[in-house]
Design an enzyme around this catalytic site. Structure first.
Site, short mmCIF file in Angstrom:
data_model
loop_
_atom_site.label_atom_id
_atom_site.label_comp_id
_atom_site.label_asym_id
_atom_site.label_seq_id
_atom_site.Cartn_x
_atom_site.Cartn_y
_atom_site.Cartn_z
N LYS A 1 72.93 7.29 21.70
CA LYS A 1 71.16 6.98 21.43
C LYS A 1 70.80 5.76 22.01
O LYS A 1 71.45 4.81 21.93
CB LYS A 1 71.41 7.06 19.98
N LYS B 1 75.70 11.76 24.61
CA LYS B 1 74.71 12.74 24.42
C LYS B 1 73.35 12.23 23.05
O LYS B 1 73.80 12.22 22.51
CB LYS B 1 74.37 13.79 24.08
N LYS C 1 75.18 16.55 14.54
CA LYS C 1 74.81 17.03 14.84
C LYS C 1 75.02 17.98 16.68
O LYS C 1 75.57 18.90 15.89
CB LYS C 1 73.01 16.71 15.15
N SER D 1 69.23 21.17 25.63
CA SER D 1 69.45 20.54 26.54
C SER D 1 70.24 20.84 27.29
O SER D 1 71.58 20.33 28.29
CB SER D 1 69.30 18.65 25.84
N HIS E 1 83.59 9.25 21.62
CA HIS E 1 84.03 9.57 23.34
C HIS E 1 85.12 10.96 22.98
O HIS E 1 85.93 11.58 23.09
CB HIS E 1 84.53 8.49 23.91
N HIS E 2 84.88 11.54 21.34
CA HIS E 2 85.51 12.38 20.86
C HIS E 2 85.73 14.02 22.17
O HIS E 2 86.61 14.74 22.02
CB HIS E 2 86.03 13.30 19.79
P1 NAD Z 1 56.51 12.18 19.50
O1 NAD Z 1 56.59 10.58 19.83
O2 NAD Z 1 56.40 12.83 20.46
O3 NAD Z 1 55.90 12.00 18.40
C1 NAD Z 1 55.58 10.97 17.44
C2 NAD Z 1 54.77 11.43 15.97
O4 NAD Z 1 54.75 10.78 15.27
C3 NAD Z 1 53.27 11.05 17.15
O5 NAD Z 1 52.61 11.56 17.70
C4 NAD Z 1 53.17 9.62 16.46
O6 NAD Z 1 51.74 9.36 16.45
C5 NAD Z 1 53.22 10.10 14.97
N1 NAD Z 1 53.22 9.01 13.79
C6 NAD Z 1 53.44 7.59 14.27
N2 NAD Z 1 53.98 7.28 12.76
C7 NAD Z 1 53.43 8.34 12.23
C8 NAD Z 1 53.44 7.90 10.76
N3 NAD Z 1 53.23 6.84 10.14
N4 NAD Z 1 52.69 9.16 9.92
C9 NAD Z 1 52.35 10.14 10.64
N5 NAD Z 1 52.58 10.45 11.55
C10 NAD Z 1 52.97 9.15 12.56
O7 NAD Z 1 58.67 12.34 18.88
P2 NAD Z 1 58.93 13.67 18.45
O8 NAD Z 1 59.63 13.49 20.11
O9 NAD Z 1 58.03 13.97 18.44
O10 NAD Z 1 60.18 12.54 17.65
C11 NAD Z 1 59.65 12.86 16.18
C12 NAD Z 1 61.15 13.01 15.60
O11 NAD Z 1 61.88 13.76 15.80
C13 NAD Z 1 61.04 11.28 16.02
O12 NAD Z 1 62.42 10.50 14.50
C14 NAD Z 1 62.75 11.70 16.56
O13 NAD Z 1 63.97 10.91 16.59
C15 NAD Z 1 63.10 13.26 15.95
N6 NAD Z 1 63.86 14.03 17.11
C16 NAD Z 1 63.18 14.45 18.34
C17 NAD Z 1 63.71 15.54 19.38
C18 NAD Z 1 62.83 15.68 20.65
O14 NAD Z 1 63.42 16.61 21.12
N7 NAD Z 1 62.05 15.12 20.97
C19 NAD Z 1 64.55 15.51 19.04
C20 NAD Z 1 65.71 15.45 17.86
C21 NAD Z 1 64.69 14.39 17.00
#
Ligand code: NAD
Length: 472
Positions: A107, A71, A95, A363, A65-66
């Site tokens: 989160k 978010k 981040k 965002s 909460h700093h």
């Molecule tokens: P998403 O659900 O859109 O996509 C994830 C994809 O990975 C899916 O297509 C899924 O089928 C695939 N997948 C799952 N297990 C797998 C495996 N073992 N091998 C290969 N592919 C696999 O999710 P996203 O939003 O793209 O998020 C992906 C990662 O990025 C997560 O770790 C998330 O925390 C991180 N992230 C996302 C955002 C964002 O804006 N969406 C921002 C920062 C970090």
């Protein structure tokens, strides 16, 4: 919490924090405060699915909460547990600090397999989760602002917004209670692709550093580099797209059902369309199927982009990874054991904590747009175009020369919302990359880029606490 022999994500984050903390001059009490998750909310709620009542388990963790609001994304996955949500919330704090986004980290997650529910059922679960957050004051434009993450997207964010607005009628800034919304619901242009684009900008900046590239035995620039991407979801798909458009060759793609390779390059949109049609990325025309999905992680390439889930590269498979550089697009795809292997092997790991900050950066732009109640570019676009037109006609008149229609179009163009979002994101990612690399160069005993990123983040959060007057 995770079972005794399970991978403990939060502990891994704490371990990285402790290594980095030694390179700061902060008071041990300040460091302890930064490390802890300030508020942890675990909830169970009932939802009627078909003719049965299902008890759903969910979480929201506010790590710091700093700064206000907090978010962080909301994840829908069967693997969601308290340890994971705490770790991801902590990573959000660091981040945001690195990319100078004025939020504390948070989160959320719901322990469900979203594929098992109909859209109607998912809507019921999402709306009920939102009302639980409202009841405990865990959501609001000045309190805590969720966003999409693994398994969620614009649709879920629209449901969250609608639930919030129904329960808080008349709240003028209510639109800012969640980001990653559809454009029609207060979203910002460029948010959908922001994380993948940020990954590209961050890696491109590293690739433009001649000294870094020389150490890795590669030339500068992204062009011509070979890339392998794991996960063709929001982040992976867009990362692959921007690398391909930037002149790199995406030679391997992995999804959970399998992986494919083509040394001449794969086009992510075509692979995506093939998957949509056949239900799998396998058997894509012109590509070779790999025996297992995880084999893609071990392909020889310049840049490996894990963009699916955490813990996919660990002590067991890290020695077999043949990439020269790894860009952590997912959160926590490498374990600390893998990090140790890569430090020894001289592989550069560009850490998640800042590399995938594109989502939260945009965002932040969306949240600002919601609070200001005006689209970016609306006030100045026409003014800029008129001014550019005037300057150009003066130059043409004075020099007696005319510019081509194509050039004219480029020069006259006033910035649209998406232009401003991309430019703000590019500036943020370039700035963060340079700040981390500078910190690393100034202190060569820092073992890797992840530690350097933590040092930058911890110093910023520590300074904020000090300036809040919490610590003498
Ligand atoms: P998403 O659900 O859109 O996509 C994830 C994809 O990975 C899916 O297509 C899924 O089928 C695939 N997948 C799952 N297990 C797998 C495996 N073992 N091998 C290969 N592919 C696999 O999710 P996203 O939003 O793209 O998020 C992906 C990662 O990025 C997560 O770790 C998330 O925390 C991180 N992230 C996302 C955002 C964002 O804006 N969406 C921002 C920062 C970090």
């Amino acid at each position: 919490m995770a079972a005794p022999n399970e991978y403990k994500f939060f502990e891994a984050v704490e371990k990285s924090f402790d290594i980095a903390a030694k390179f700061t001059n902060l008071d041990p009490g300040v460091l302890e405060q930064i490390k802890q998750c300030n508020s942890v909310y675990r909830m169970y709620f009932p939802v009627k699915i078909g003719d049965k009542i299902e008890v759903i388990k969910a979480y929201r963790v506010q790590h710091s909460h700093h700064k206000s609001p907090c978010k962080g994304g909301i994840r829908f996955s069967l693997s969601v547990n308290l340890d994971e949500v705490m770790a991801l919330a902590a990573l959000m704090t660091y981040k945001c600090a690195i990319v100078n986004v004025p939020f504390g980290g948070a989160k959320g997650g719901i322990t469900i397999d979203p594929k098992k529910y109909t859209p109607y059922e998912l809507e019921k679960i999402t709306r009920r989760y939102t009302s639980e957050l409202i009841k405990k004051n865990f959501i609001g434009p000045g309190i805590d602002v969720p966003a999409p993450d693994y398994g969620t997207g614009e649709r879920e964010m629209a449901w969250i917004l609608d639930t919030y607005m129904s329960m808080r009628p008349g709240e003028i800034d209510a639109m800012g209670c969640v980001t990653g919304k559809p454009i029609t619901q207060g979203g910002v242009r460029g948010r959908r692709e922001a994380t993948g684009l940020g990954v590209f900008y961050g890696i491109r900046e590293v690739c433009n550093m001649p000294d870094v590239m020389e150490k890795l035995g590669m030339g500068t620039g992204v062009e011509g580099k070979t890339v392998v991407v794991q996960g063709l979801g929001n982040v992976g798909f867009h990362a692959a797209k921007f690398f391909r458009e930037g002149g790199a060759r995406v030679i391997g793609l992995a999804e959970y059902e399998g992986a494919i390779m083509n040394l001449d390059g794969l086009h992510e949109e075509e692979v995506f369309a093939h998957r949509k049609k056949t239900g799998s990325i396998l058997n894509f025309p012109g590509a070779t199927n790999l025996a297992q999905s995880t084999d893609a992680l071990e392909m020889e390439c310049d840049i490996l982009i894990p963009a699916a889930l955490e813990n996919v590269i660990n002590g067991a498979n890290a020695p077999r990874v043949r990439a020269k550089m790894i860009g952590e697009a997912a959160n926590g795809p490498l374990t600390p054991e893998a990090d140790e292997v890569f430090v020894k092997k001289g592989v550069l790991v560009v850490p998640d904590m800042y590399l995938n900050a594109g989502g939260v950066t945009v965002s932040y732009f969306e949240w600002l747009k919601n609070l200001s109640h005006v689209r970016y570019g609306r006030m100045e676009k026409r003014f800029t175009e008129n001014m550019n037109s005037h300057i150009l006609s003066q130059i043409e008149e004075l020099t007696g020369k005319t510019v081509s229609d194509k050039e004219k179009e480029f020069i006259l163009h006033g910035a649209d919302e998406v232009d401003l979002v991309y430019s703000g994101l590019e500036e943020t990612m370039i700035g963060a990359t340079r700040e981390i690399m500078d910190c690393w160069k100034k202190n060569p005993s820092i073992p890797d880029m992840r530690t350097a990123a933590y040092v930058v983040a911890i110093n910023k959060v520590g300074t904020a606490y000090a300036e809040l007057g919490i610590f003498p």
